[in-house]
Design a protein around this motif. Structure first.
Motif, mmCIF file in Angstrom:
data_model
loop_
_atom_site.group_PDB
_atom_site.id
_atom_site.type_symbol
_atom_site.label_atom_id
_atom_site.label_comp_id
_atom_site.label_asym_id
_atom_site.label_seq_id
_atom_site.Cartn_x
_atom_site.Cartn_y
_atom_site.Cartn_z
ATOM 1 N N GLY A 175 0.814 -1.208 0.000
ATOM 2 C CA GLY A 175 0.000 0.000 0.000
ATOM 3 C C GLY A 175 0.846 1.255 0.000
ATOM 4 N N GLN A 176 1.913 1.254 0.794
ATOM 5 C CA GLN A 176 2.821 2.403 0.818
ATOM 6 C C GLN A 176 3.524 2.573 -0.533
ATOM 7 N N GLN A 177 3.869 1.459 -1.175
ATOM 8 C CA GLN A 177 4.525 1.530 -2.485
ATOM 9 C C GLN A 177 3.608 2.167 -3.534
ATOM 10 N N TYR A 178 2.324 1.788 -3.506
ATOM 11 C CA TYR A 178 1.382 2.379 -4.459
ATOM 12 C C TYR A 178 1.243 3.883 -4.218
ATOM 13 N N PHE A 179 1.238 4.283 -2.963
ATOM 14 C CA PHE A 179 1.170 5.709 -2.640
ATOM 15 C C PHE A 179 2.380 6.437 -3.218
ATOM 16 N N ASP A 180 3.556 5.839 -3.061
ATOM 17 C CA ASP A 180 4.783 6.454 -3.581
ATOM 18 C C ASP A 180 4.773 6.519 -5.108
ATOM 19 N N ILE A 181 4.265 5.461 -5.752
ATOM 20 C CA ILE A 181 4.169 5.449 -7.222
ATOM 21 C C ILE A 181 3.263 6.579 -7.699
ATOM 22 N N MET A 182 2.155 6.766 -6.989
ATOM 23 C CA MET A 182 1.206 7.825 -7.357
ATOM 24 C C MET A 182 1.879 9.188 -7.343
ATOM 25 N N VAL A 183 2.655 9.447 -6.287
ATOM 26 C CA VAL A 183 3.275 10.762 -6.120
ATOM 27 C C VAL A 183 4.479 10.936 -7.037
ATOM 28 N N LYS A 184 5.367 9.955 -7.055
ATOM 29 C CA LYS A 184 6.647 10.108 -7.763
ATOM 30 C C LYS A 184 6.540 9.847 -9.266
ATOM 31 N N ASP A 185 5.797 8.805 -9.639
ATOM 32 C CA ASP A 185 5.743 8.426 -11.055
ATOM 33 C C ASP A 185 4.624 9.115 -11.816
ATOM 34 N N HIS A 186 3.468 9.276 -11.155
ATOM 35 C CA HIS A 186 2.313 9.855 -11.848
ATOM 36 C C HIS A 186 2.073 11.311 -11.473
ATOM 37 N N HIS A 187 2.847 11.817 -10.529
ATOM 38 C CA HIS A 187 2.800 13.239 -10.152
ATOM 39 C C HIS A 187 1.384 13.680 -9.768
ATOM 40 N N ILE A 188 0.703 12.813 -9.034
ATOM 41 C CA ILE A 188 -0.626 13.130 -8.525
ATOM 42 C C ILE A 188 -0.485 13.611 -7.086
ATOM 43 N N ASN A 189 -0.972 14.791 -6.808
ATOM 44 C CA ASN A 189 -0.887 15.326 -5.453
ATOM 45 C C ASN A 189 -1.857 14.582 -4.538
ATOM 46 N N PRO A 190 -1.381 14.053 -3.413
ATOM 47 C CA PRO A 190 -2.262 13.306 -2.511
ATOM 48 C C PRO A 190 -3.364 14.196 -1.942
#
Length: 728
Positions: free
Chosen positions: A476-491
């Motif tokens: 779950g933490q990895q998916y959160f990191d992928i969202m922010v770092k790879d897809h540049h989606i602001n949490p």
């Protein structure tokens, strides 16, 4: 007649009596002739006694236009060139223009270039054709040719080239064309002025467009144009200008029409539909479908469906757009019954539903906690109407089945989709997450990655939730990191809530608090409620007390905060603290939400409270519960009285457990449905651990698949096991 006979006597082509016959018989054979031989056939000559003229060629071209004989136009063109009649192609009226519309644009340009003295009509024809085909640079070159030739431009020329400038987002050339409008004296023409406003709006020169608008004498036409274009700039705060124009229009006594009203209602949410409604009624436009649809849509956006329904009833001729919009309005506010009622009315009145109608009514069914069979009926109706494979319908079906607990049917629809939009992908991921199928949710996510599919914040909310419900903390933490770092989606707040839930359920409360402390915004009530619920399960009284105080300060009238806090004290045996919380609830008049469960049988919903005896079949229901209790004990069941958070003796606790609302609903379902039919139960609170154990055993004893949807997720009970893996 054959090609060979034409070689021997080509002049026969010029005899109108046999011309049509030749064209009809030889259209295909001419296409088959190679280029060299065709050129020999085309370069025929007439005898001295027969000379072609404009009338004959006009007849030839009209025949070709009627029969779309593109392969033969070169035959006639060859003779046109020989006899110096090139301009004939631009003198044949509507039939010729219809023919040229079917030819390729480069062929037209070839004709144009070979004309000795092309006039403005010829230029305009080519200009319009380039514009219609989105060949905007070529259209500009034609316009420049007009200017170089010294021909006077007309309103058609200027309107068309201004449209081209708008499509190219070229305000520099657009301003130059504006100068030509002034020089030609056509700047005050209605169509030219409309095109100028359109050009300035599309090239993002709103202020220039507004200044030009203010100079115009005839503004009735332009208010609709401004309102139509200005939504593009609503993110820049420009939408109020459309409202100001509408107000100015009224002040100057210009009477709006139905298009103006529909646009101003659609274009700007800050316009009060109540104020506009009064004006619409005075001008008798309330019965127009376009105005009525825009008006009740504005009311729906305000959540005022009752007022929207009144407007809808006043529309004289309700088209499918109006019906669909009203149905979507009910779906938007979660009024499933209203949406279904509208759908049945349109069907009864013989209106044929379209894909958007089905999409709306299926979405409305998905929003309802009950109406399981109803959604299936709409699916069947969409199949009958051959609209089930429309993208918006199939996506709605995926969402509906996933929310209704039938994840298998959702997957079947998903697999059959020839095209998938983001809604479909997100629905499958979220559906698998809510049903406890974490691995399948991850598989769908990876398939999206392989297909290079676009992802958004909802995608990651779904996949992180899947990890939450299956205890996959690191993933779950990895998916959160992928969202922010790879897809540049602001949490968002929701993404952080998912992370806090992920760590809280795993008992990693310190990590959950670290996330709260590092977030860029204050923790929400949902986050503190998650922390408090986890503190009750993991017996962390200190943090639980802190979370409870935070939650009560944010939502002092929410009973969940007090119930969770009192249950935490009760689970730890701190009865005095529990009593104090209950006393506080009484002092500020906070009522605990009653726990209840419901089941749908034959399109009717039956609800049960804990210990409820109001049902007509209550005697049989409790008799069934007693029978189940005996069989459960024979199967080795021992009641877990720790789930009864009341200070009473164990025997009383066992009685309380046996009468929980979900058990009453299951007992009724076993009585009201044939053997072997799956049961689906909905509960407004979290299912307790003891009931979870009991339902697993009942699925084995009664040989029934049982689905229970509580506030957190779906539990699929089958043959003594649950899809959650006892982790919820």
């Amino acid at each position: 007649m054959t090609i060979q006979s034409v070689r021997k006597s080509p002049s026969i082509l010029l005899r109108s009596g046999v011309l049509t016959s030749f064209i009809s018989e030889n259209a295909r054979s001419v296409v088959a002739v190679d280029t060299e031989r065709r050129s020999q056939i085309l370069k025929f000559r007439t005898t001295k006694n027969i000379k072609p003229n404009n009338k004959l060629f006009t007849y030839v071209i009209s025949v070709m236009a009627e029969r779309f004989m593109l392969c033969l136009w070169l035959i006639v063109w060859g003779e046109v060139v020989v006899f110096g009649l090139r301009n004939i192609f631009f003198c044949c009226g509507s039939m010729l223009r219809n023919y040229l519309r079917k030819t390729k644009v480069y062929q037209k340009h070839q004709l144009f270039d070979e004309c000795t003295q092309p006039n403005l009509a010829q230029h305009n024809h080519l200009l319009f054709d380039y514009s219609r085909r989105n060949l905007n640079q070529e259209a500009l070159s034609v316009f420049l040719g007009i200017l170089r030739s010294g021909l006077p431009v007309d309103r058609s020329t200027l309107s068309c080239v201004l449209k081209v400038c708008g499509c190219l987002f070229d305000h520099v050339v657009g301003r130059q064309v504006h100068s030509q409008c002034i020089k030609s004296g056509l700047v005050d023409n209605v169509s030219v002025g409309t095109s100028l406003v359109d050009m300035y709006m599309k090239t993002n020169n709103v202020e220039d467009g507004r200044r030009f608008f203010d100079q115009m004498n005839e503004k009735n036409v332009f208010i609709a144009q401004w309102c139509k274009i200005d939504p593009i700039h609503c993110q820049n705060g420009k939408m109020d200008q459309a409202v100001n124009l509408f107000t100015q229009m009224n002040k100057e006594g210009v009477r709006p029409n139905n298009f103006t009203y529909s646009i101003i209602l659609t274009a700007n949410s800050i316009v009060s539909p109540f104020l506009v409604h009064a004006q619409i009624i005075k001008t008798n436009y309330d019965r127009y479908s376009s105005v009525g649809t825009a008006l009740f849509d504005a009311f729906v956006k305000l959540g005022n469906v009752n007022e929207a329904a009144k407007v809808f009833e006043l529309i004289d001729e309700k088209d499918i757009v109006a019906w669909s919009a009203m149905l979507a309005g009910y779906a938007q506010v979660g009024d499933t019954e209203g949406a279904v009622r509208i759908f049945r009315r349109l069907a009864a009145e013989g209106v044929k539903p379209n894909e958007f109608t089905f999409s709306s009514v299926i979405n409305a069914s998905a929003a309802s906690a009950a109406a399981v069979e109803q959604g299936k009926q709409f699916h069947a109706f969409s199949i009958k109407s051959r609209l089930n494979n429309a993208l918006c319908v199939s996506s709605a079906l995926v969402t509906m089945y996933a929310r209704k607990g039938n994840i298998e049917s959702a997957n079947e629809v998903f697999k059959r989709q020839g095209e998938r939009d983001l809604v479909s992908w997100n629905s499958m991921i979220s559906g698998y997450a809510q049903h406890g199928h974490g691995k399948k949710a991850h598989e769908v996510f990876r398939e999206m990655q392989r297909n290079n599919m676009e992802m958004d914040g909802i995608t990651f909310t779904g996949v992180i939730t899947a990890c939450t419900h299956t205890g996959l903390v690191d993933e779950g933490q990895q998916y959160f990191d992928i969202m922010v770092k790879d897809h540049h989606i602001n949490p968002t707040m929701e993404h952080y809530s998912c992370l806090i839930d992920l760590y809280s359920r795993a008992g990693m409360l310190e990590k959950a608090m670290d996330i709260i402390n590092m977030m860029p915004f204050a923790a929400s009530a949902t986050m503190w409620r998650t922390i408090l619920a986890a503190c009750r399960v993991h017996r962390n009284l200190d943090l639980g007390k802190q979370a409870g105080e935070k939650l009560i300060s944010l939502q002092p009238q929410d009973s969940a905060a007090y119930v969770l806090l009192s249950n935490m004290y009760a689970a730890a045996g701190h009865w005095q603290e529990r009593a104090e919380v209950r006393k506080l609830m009484d002092e500020i008049n906070v009522k605990k939400e009653a726990g209840y469960s419901w089941i749908e049988v034959k399109n009717k919903t039956y609800s049960f409270l804990a210990g409820d005896r109001s049902h007509p079949l209550s005697v049989r229901i409790y008799s069934k519960l007693e029978d189940l209790s005996t069989r459960l004990r024979d199967a080795g069941y021992q009641p877990d009285t720790n789930h009864v958070l009341q200070d009473v003796d164990d025997e009383h606790k066992e009685a309380i457990l046996s009468q929980h609302s979900e058990r009453l609903a299951i007992a009724f379902g076993l009585l009201a449905t044939p053997a072997g039919v799956p049961l689906q139960i909905f509960k407004n609170l979290r299912v307790c651990g003891d009931c979870h154990t009991v339902i697993k055993l009942i699925s084995t004893i009664e040989k029934r698949d049982i689905v229970v949807r509580d506030t957190n997720r779906f539990h699929h009970f089958k043959e003594g096991l649950c899809s959650c893996g006892d982790y919820w």
